[in-house]
Design a protein around this motif. Structure first.
Motif, PDB file in Angstrom:
ATOM      1  N   PRO A  86       0.777  -1.246   0.000  1.00  0.00           N
ATOM      2  CA  PRO A  86       0.000   0.000   0.000  1.00  0.00           C
ATOM      3  C   PRO A  86       0.806   1.292   0.000  1.00  0.00           C
ATOM      4  O   PRO A  86       0.234   2.368  -0.136  1.00  0.00           O
ATOM      5  N   TRP A  87       2.124   1.186   0.159  1.00  0.00           N
ATOM      6  CA  TRP A  87       2.946   2.391   0.260  1.00  0.00           C
ATOM      7  C   TRP A  87       3.643   2.696  -1.067  1.00  0.00           C
ATOM      8  O   TRP A  87       4.268   1.823  -1.655  1.00  0.00           O
ATOM      9  N   ILE A  88       3.505   3.921  -1.517  1.00  0.00           N
ATOM     10  CA  ILE A  88       4.145   4.378  -2.745  1.00  0.00           C
ATOM     11  C   ILE A  88       5.431   5.130  -2.384  1.00  0.00           C
ATOM     12  O   ILE A  88       5.419   6.040  -1.554  1.00  0.00           O
ATOM     13  N   LEU A  89       6.511   4.740  -2.999  1.00  0.00           N
ATOM     14  CA  LEU A  89       7.790   5.452  -2.873  1.00  0.00           C
ATOM     15  C   LEU A  89       8.138   6.035  -4.240  1.00  0.00           C
ATOM     16  O   LEU A  89       8.231   5.308  -5.227  1.00  0.00           O
ATOM     17  N   THR A  90       8.304   7.346  -4.282  1.00  0.00           N
ATOM     18  CA  THR A  90       8.750   8.021  -5.499  1.00  0.00           C
ATOM     19  C   THR A  90      10.107   8.655  -5.234  1.00  0.00           C
ATOM     20  O   THR A  90      10.237   9.477  -4.321  1.00  0.00           O
ATOM     21  N   VAL A  91      11.100   8.256  -6.000  1.00  0.00           N
ATOM     22  CA  VAL A  91      12.452   8.816  -5.900  1.00  0.00           C
ATOM     23  C   VAL A  91      12.654   9.729  -7.110  1.00  0.00           C
ATOM     24  O   VAL A  91      12.470   9.299  -8.251  1.00  0.00           O
TER      25      VAL A  91
END
Length: 365
Positions: free
Chosen positions: A259-264
């Motif tokens: 459920p967690w979005i990581l955007t780098v």
């Protein structure tokens, strides 16, 4: 480049150790300051803040005395998801000191002890109710409306602040920050669903979280055989954007399990190439991206969704089971490459990956 060759775990552990060594050296003086309440800002907090900044800049804190004569120092993330893991580990590494109690994140307070007043509005269990909102298309999302008896649209900002502070105290900072997907604040209306006393919200959230864990705890994915597709588009300024997306994930039915979005985001100077990186910059970005992917393997619950390049930046996307390890890895990478590569990152919950809806629209027939 090999930016991640040094042992990250040992580096962070040393930072916690250094902090507590410094604190122990001064703890008797700090105890007296908190006990008397004299010059606590200048003589304690102004000394504490730069030491915490060496671990993570967004660590907040509050100190006070218990009736037992013990001083308490509580650390808070103030809504910063990526700070939570550092606070948890910092307190876990704390030494046992007879005059001190250390708390990781603001703990839950008994609802009868919560009586807030902000801008003339009082927030207590008598004034607050809730009802859940259900969307059959997104069954795993926790969406609640908090109803405040004295809601006034003109004072919505102050009322919202009061409600969020109440929730932090009632649920505890960790649960208030990570459990609810969508929260709406409203006044009483005749058309609303049956209102539920606010004290029952905690039980409701525990029940929903238990259901969620039972459904998805054992859901993992191996992306080795996943398929990827390339996309091209025009940005508003006319420059080109290219993306490489894991199309196998788009139709995955178990999206909420991660459920967690990581955007780098890696920024670069692409003015000479219509917003795109030159060959040398591309090589640096791709090596860094490969190392981040290596540090966040799918076997541990971190799925690389793809990337997008254009407009002087590359965005790298992950969907994650948890936010803690990505918070640490990306913080460490940011420190290691400071002054060499302009990198930032964001972590937030999005159970149905609405973040990527524009990619879905572009790829689906």
């Amino acid at each position: 480049m090999s930016l991640l060759k040094k042992n990250f775990k040992n580096t962070v552990t040393a930072s916690y150790k250094d902090f507590w060594t410094w604190f122990c050296t001064n703890e008797q003086m700090f105890f007296k300051i908190v006990e008397t309440g004299d010059n606590i800002q200048t003589d304690f907090f102004d000394q504490l803040s730069p030491q915490l900044d060496k671990i993570k800049e967004t660590i907040y804190y509050v100190a006070g005395m218990h009736t037992s004569g013990i001083a308490e120092l509580a650390f808070a993330a103030d809504g910063e998801i990526e700070t939570i893991v550092f606070i948890e580990e910092l307190v876990a590494a704390a030494p046992a000191l007879p005059n001190w109690k250390f708390a990781a994140l603001k703990p839950a307070v008994h609802i009868d002890d919560i009586n807030l007043e902000i801008s003339g509005y009082k927030f207590s269990k008598e004034k607050l109710h809730f009802f859940p909102n259900h969307d059959p298309d997104f069954p795993d999302e926790i969406d609640v409306t908090i109803v405040f008896d004295d809601f006034n649209e003109e004072d919505k900002t102050a009322i919202s602040t009061g409600v969020y502070i109440f929730m932090d105290n009632f649920l505890g900072e960790l649960n208030a920050t990570t459990t609810i997907d969508f929260l709406t604040i409203a006044g009483k209306e005749p058309s609303q669903a049956d209102l539920i006393p606010i004290e029952k919200l905690k039980d409701y959230l525990i029940w929903r979280e238990k259901e969620f864990i039972e459904r998805y705890e054992e859901t993992w994915r191996d992306t080795e055989k996943d398929e990827y597709s390339g996309l091209t588009a025009k940005l508003p300024n006319g420059n080109e954007m290219v993306a490489v997306i894991n199309t196998s994930l788009i139709n995955w039915e178990s999206k909420p399990s991660h459920p967690w979005i990581l955007t780098v985001t890696i920024e670069y100077d692409g003015r000479r190439h219509n917003g795109m990186p030159d060959k040398k910059t591309t090589a640096v970005i791709e090596e860094l991206e490969a190392e981040i992917i290596k540090e966040l393997p799918d076997a541990e619950g971190f799925l690389n969704f793809g990337n997008q390049t254009g407009g002087n930046k590359r965005d790298i996307y992950f969907v994650c089971k948890d936010f803690r390890k990505p918070s640490k890895i990306l913080h460490y990478v940011s420190l290691k490459i400071a002054g060499k590569v302009d990198l930032s990152f964001d972590i937030y919950k999005d159970k149905y990956w609405r973040t990527f809806s524009h990619f879905v629209d572009a790829l689906m027939p």
